[in-house]
Design an enzyme around this catalytic site. Structure first.
Site, PDB file in Angstrom:
ATOM      1  N   ARG A 511       0.715  -1.264   0.265  1.00  0.00           N
ATOM      2  CA  ARG A 511      -0.147   0.032  -0.088  1.00  0.00           C
ATOM      3  C   ARG A 511       1.189   1.410   0.045  1.00  0.00           C
ATOM      4  O   ARG A 511       1.777   1.690   0.610  1.00  0.00           O
ATOM      5  CB  ARG A 511      -1.106   0.133   1.298  1.00  0.00           C
ATOM      6  CG  ARG A 511      -2.207   0.926   1.255  1.00  0.00           C
ATOM      7  CD  ARG A 511      -3.396   0.824   2.117  1.00  0.00           C
ATOM      8  NE  ARG A 511      -3.502   1.917   2.761  1.00  0.00           N
ATOM      9  CZ  ARG A 511      -4.311   2.252   3.414  1.00  0.00           C
ATOM     10  NH1 ARG A 511      -3.755   1.740   4.528  1.00  0.00           N
ATOM     11  NH2 ARG A 511      -5.338   3.679   3.719  1.00  0.00           N
ATOM     12  N   SER A 575       6.354  -4.110   8.041  1.00  0.00           N
ATOM     13  CA  SER A 575       6.168  -5.403   9.438  1.00  0.00           C
ATOM     14  C   SER A 575       6.910  -6.593   9.549  1.00  0.00           C
ATOM     15  O   SER A 575       6.104  -7.839   8.763  1.00  0.00           O
ATOM     16  CB  SER A 575       5.032  -5.475   8.644  1.00  0.00           C
ATOM     17  OG  SER A 575       4.287  -4.343   8.586  1.00  0.00           O
ATOM     18  N   ASP A 629       4.575  -2.213  11.908  1.00  0.00           N
ATOM     19  CA  ASP A 629       3.390  -1.837  11.754  1.00  0.00           C
ATOM     20  C   ASP A 629       2.990  -1.350  12.882  1.00  0.00           C
ATOM     21  O   ASP A 629       1.977  -0.765  13.054  1.00  0.00           O
ATOM     22  CB  ASP A 629       2.377  -2.783  11.011  1.00  0.00           C
ATOM     23  CG  ASP A 629       2.276  -4.878  11.474  1.00  0.00           C
ATOM     24  OD1 ASP A 629       3.615  -4.851  12.558  1.00  0.00           O
ATOM     25  OD2 ASP A 629       2.045  -5.470  11.581  1.00  0.00           O
TER      26      ASP A 629
END
Length: 920
Positions: A511, A575, A629
């Site tokens: 993303r 992450s 994250d």
């Protein structure tokens, strides 16, 4: 002559009736007892009146009753009288929920009961040693629950100082001392075995827990035997002796002391006073001396002596046995009052006591026994009515159903006690429907159940130890929770502004966001984003291909945003476990989540991305921050709530971060201020700490994973594995014929077919069973209604365990924050993200409730991250940008050396990896 005899007999009958009338209680008397008991309950709960209250209301630190998920093997001790019991209790959870017990009873001689404390506890340990030999378990370190049925002032579940001895015990050097420590010292002196003493409980609490295991409505425990006492679940907000307002705690009332302040003198008789004056604790436990099995027989004896002296019994002849204190035992009351016992049999019992009685004498003795036991049952009923009405009012209800767990020989064996008790409660508390459930297994089983419940507290303490180990430079290399510095030093303060790019790589969906933070009338954030797919061949390909793909997606996004000519600041949510040396320098430790791109582990991902961007040459970017994250989630929520200092992910994976004091972080220089630590708690338990709660299903999942032996905590709690745990349980139960009539389809045998989203659907309260039938049907099953109920129950147990384990580890972090701040009460916000937390219908509620129980001195707000961790990466970048502009950005350097890990070592044996690590 006949008239004179009749008049004499009538006069004698009036004297007997007048004597017994003093022990009879009217409805008005009982209402007054109930009201006075209620006053003393409230006084015992309040800090300003606790010291003078006759009902001490001692906190037990038991915050909940069993919920059916408890399992394991426990040792239980039960000390409360002349017999001492040692038990092994095996608890199974799930559909085949059961409790099996093995026990042995040992006598405690009078000389030890009234000797020294050291002699008493040495005797207890000698009994335990014998029992462990008998069971062949001396080399097993079992968790232990200790039922200690004497008034104790507790400061924790495993800390209890004896207030005073009762029930004939007088061992010296015990009152005022911690009985758990005395037991530990005796175990050390013997030096033959070791035990993990988890909980010390009163017998009333043990009884309540035993009955609550079978009936969840059970929130009161009553002992009506040698002694008399009650416990119940009180609202935390009413217990001023303990910090915290949320949830409930079991309070041990110690109601035996009711009346020590003379509030029931109007119903005490001279017989009660004579019994009190002849006791070991004159003036104490007055209510207990009117209601318990230890004293009822003695009250009867005093009345019989009085009636005999006045020529109303036994022809006025007082025998030597009748003069003997304790000769008339309470068991004789139960026998004499039995409806099945003829007067000749009553005479036979009296003759055993050296009393030559007529039939008239037998009738009178039976009346005396009935009056004394009836009064005892009514007094207990009045006290119980005060408690059930208090619980009802606590909860703001007009009507309430509740269960009382009961134990004790008086309740069990006396022919009328239980009926009179129930009738009295019904009359005095008409708005409460009270069911009394007999505890078949005694309070020892309850101690084992409390020990099982409080394994969560052990996990919290274990997590706290691991946090400390990860922060310390000496223990960090062997710590399972790695406590990685993130170099994020501050959450947003509301003054950030600018135009930023955020990247979010943590799975196959990559993303990219553009985040605009502006100030007009108030700070606002605008976001535009696009998701790019990361193909499987890139995930498992080379690192060069992976970062070329990231750079290509970023270039495409900037072109669509028409900002290729600008050099924007970039925050990168990456992450995966990384060792950071600066905010924008981060070395990948190991891939997780199925990523296997070669040539990246041990490398700085910022350098790799900058190299890929430079190779393209069609745009430029300033990568200012790399964050995990969890850090992104904390920063996202911190933008809305500046008290947010913890971030948690509960989704496909699980992890947490929090703001730690720099003075505690050995891996980074400097003592001033704070820094966010990425705990990487998924590896908690990799050192074997969780072995006693891991199941065969957990081990099977681990063996079939890409990283066996690693991330064991994550494999027990995260969305990637919960569905698979349920599938394995279903397969086993079907094979054993407990589900689906023993049928197993190929689909059910296929790994990954039962997903965690199915668990969430099946646990929905209204449509869960329908969903279960539909989901199982898609797996080729034809489930019955009972099958669907069983599957729903299995899903509940697995997800509930996950929420409890997360709560225990989060409790470790919250307790550390509280200690760091040195405040008596912690007020903080936890930012949280992840599909399991968001989508599961019960998960959040269970998590919040368990956290409140484990960290009662805290006010924790759970704030859902609506924008994901990507916005957080932009906020980290915005904070860094603000600090640069203000000239306040501090730098911290770490001295280190990076070594490449050869592929043959990475994919070799554990021994080769260990040898390589030793070489480094």
């Amino acid at each position: 002559m006949v008239t004179a005899v009749a008049q004499r007999l009538a006069a004698q009958r009036r004297e007997i009736n007048d004597t017994l009338a003093r022990l009879s209680l009217s409805s008005e008397n009982l209402q007054q007892v109930k009201d006075k008991m209620r006053v003393e309950l409230e006084r015992g709960l309040r800090k300003d009146s606790h010291s003078t209250a006759s009902v001490k209301m001692l906190p037990s630190f038991v915050y909940r009753t069993p919920n059916g998920t408890e399992r394991g093997k426990y040792l239980a001790l039960d000390l409360g009288g002349t017999n001492f019991r040692v038990l092994v209790v095996k608890i199974r959870s799930g559909i085949r929920k059961s409790v099996r017990m093995y026990n042995k009873i040992y006598a405690i001689p009078l000389e030890i009961m009234q000797g020294t404390g050291e002699e008493l506890f040495d005797h207890i340990v000698q009994c335990i040693s014998d029992f462990l030999d008998y069971m062949g378990m001396k080399n097993t370190r079992l968790p232990l629950g200790f039922t200690f049925s004497f008034p104790c002032r507790q400061t924790g579940i495993d800390k209890g100082s004896l207030v005073s001895w009762t029930k004939g015990f007088k061992a010296t050097d015990c009152e005022g001392n911690d009985v758990v420590e005395m037991l530990r010292e005796a175990i050390k002196r013997r030096n033959e075995f070791d035990l993990d003493i988890v909980a010390v409980v009163n017998d009333t609490v043990g009884t309540m827990m035993t009955c609550a295991y079978e009936d969840p409505k059970c929130e009161i425990g009553l002992i009506a035997g040698t002694g008399s006492n009650v416990c119940y679940m009180e609202e935390m907000r009413n217990i001023e002796m303990v910090e915290g307002d949320e949830g409930q705690m079991c309070v041990n009332t110690e109601w035996g002391g009711f009346g020590e302040n003379d509030c029931i003198e109007d119903i005490r008789t001279r017989f009660d006073r004579e019994v009190d004056e002849g006791s070991l604790n004159n003036g104490k436990q007055r209510f207990e001396k009117m209601t318990s099995g230890m004293y009822l027989g003695e009250i009867v004896r005093q009345i019989l002596i009085d009636l005999t002296r006045r020529g109303l019994l036994f022809r006025g002849h007082i025998t030597e046995p009748l003069k003997t204190r304790g000769i008339f035992e309470t068991k004789f009351l139960s026998q004499i009052e039995s409806d099945r016992l003829a007067l000749l049999q009553v005479r036979a019992i009296l003759q055993q006591l050296g009393l030559d009685s007529t039939c008239d004498d037998s009738i009178i003795v039976k009346e005396v026994c009935g009056t004394v036991s009836r009064r005892a049952a009514q007094l207990c009923g009045a006290g119980m009515a005060a408690i059930v009405d208090k619980i009802r009012e606590n909860r703001g209800r007009n009507q309430m159903n509740i269960t009382v767990g009961v134990d004790g020989t008086l309740y069990k064996l006396h022919p009328h006690f239980s009926r009179i008790l129930k009738d009295t409660v019904k009359a005095l508390a008409p708005q409460c429907d009270v069911e009394f459930v007999l505890s078949e297994d005694g309070s020892g089983k309850g101690a084992a159940l409390i020990t099982a419940v409080y394994r969560l507290a052990d996990l919290e303490q274990g997590q706290r130890r691991e946090l400390g180990n990860g922060l310390c430079s000496d223990t960090n290399p062997t710590a399972t929770v790695k406590m990685l510095p993130t170099f994020v030093r501050s959450i947003p303060d509301g003054s950030e502004k600018g135009d930023f790019i955020a990247l979010d790589l943590g799975g196959s969906a990559f993303r990219i966001l553009r985040v605009k933070v502006s100030h007009e009338k108030k700070q606002t954030v605008q976001m535009e984003s696009q998701i790019y797919d990361t193909p499987e061949d890139i995930i498992h390909g080379s690192g060069t291909r992976l970062f070329d793909h990231v750079a290509e997606c970023l270039g495409d996004f900037m072109e669509k945003q028409n900002i290729k000519d600008k050099k924007l600041s970039v925050g990168f949510t990456f992450s995966f476990p990384c060792a950071q040396t600066k905010l924008n320098e981060s070395y990948l430790l190991t891939w997780t989540k199925r990523f296997k791109a070669s040539g990246v582990e041990g490398m700085d991902i910022v350098t790799l991305l900058n190299k890929a961007i430079k190779k393209r040459g069609d745009y430029d970017a300033d990568i200012m921050a790399v964050v995990n994250d969890t850090v992104g989630t904390m920063m996202t929520c911190g933008f809305d709530d500046q008290r947010c200092e913890v971030g948690i992910i509960i989704g496909t994976g699980t992890n947490a971060c929090y703001m730690e004091e720099l003075r505690h972080i050995d891996l980074v220089e400097g003592d001033e201020g704070r820094m966010c630590i990425n705990t990487e708690w998924g590896a908690f338990g990799d050192d074997g700490m969780l072995e006693d709660i891991r199941t065969e299903f957990d081990r099977e999942i681990d063996r079939g994973s890409l990283n066996p032996g690693k991330q064991l905590f994550e494999k027990m709690v995260s969305g990637m594995y919960i569905g698979e745990l349920v599938r394995l349980i279903l397969v086993k139960m079907a094979k054993e014929g407990f589900l689906f009539e023993g049928r197993i389809t190929p689909e059910l045998l296929t790994k990954g077919k039962f997903e965690t989203k199915h668990v969430s659907s099946i646990e929905k309260s209204k449509e869960g069973l329908t969903k279960a039938k539909d989901i199982l049907g898609r797996l080729g099953m034809e489930p019955s209604a009972d099958d669907c109920i069983a599957v729903q129950h299995i899903c509940t147990i697995v997800s509930h365990r996950s929420a409890n384990l997360i709560a225990a580890t989060l409790g470790g972090i919250l307790s550390r924050l509280k200690d760091n701040k040195g405040n008596p009460r912690l007020r903080t916000t936890v930012g949280i993200d992840g599909s399991l937390y968001k989508m599961h219908p019960q998960y959040a509620r269970r998590l919040h409730k368990t956290v409140r129980r484990l960290v009662p001195e805290s006010d924790v707000r759970f704030l859902l991250s609506e924008s994901g961790s990507s916005k957080g990466a932009a906020m980290v970048t915005a904070v860094a940008y603000r600090l640069i502009r203000s000239g306040k950005r501090r730098t911290v350097e770490m001295h280190n050396k990076i070594y490449a890990i050869p592929m043959e070592v990475m994919q070799g044996t554990g021994e080769e990896v260990s040898t390589f690590g030793s070489f480094l």
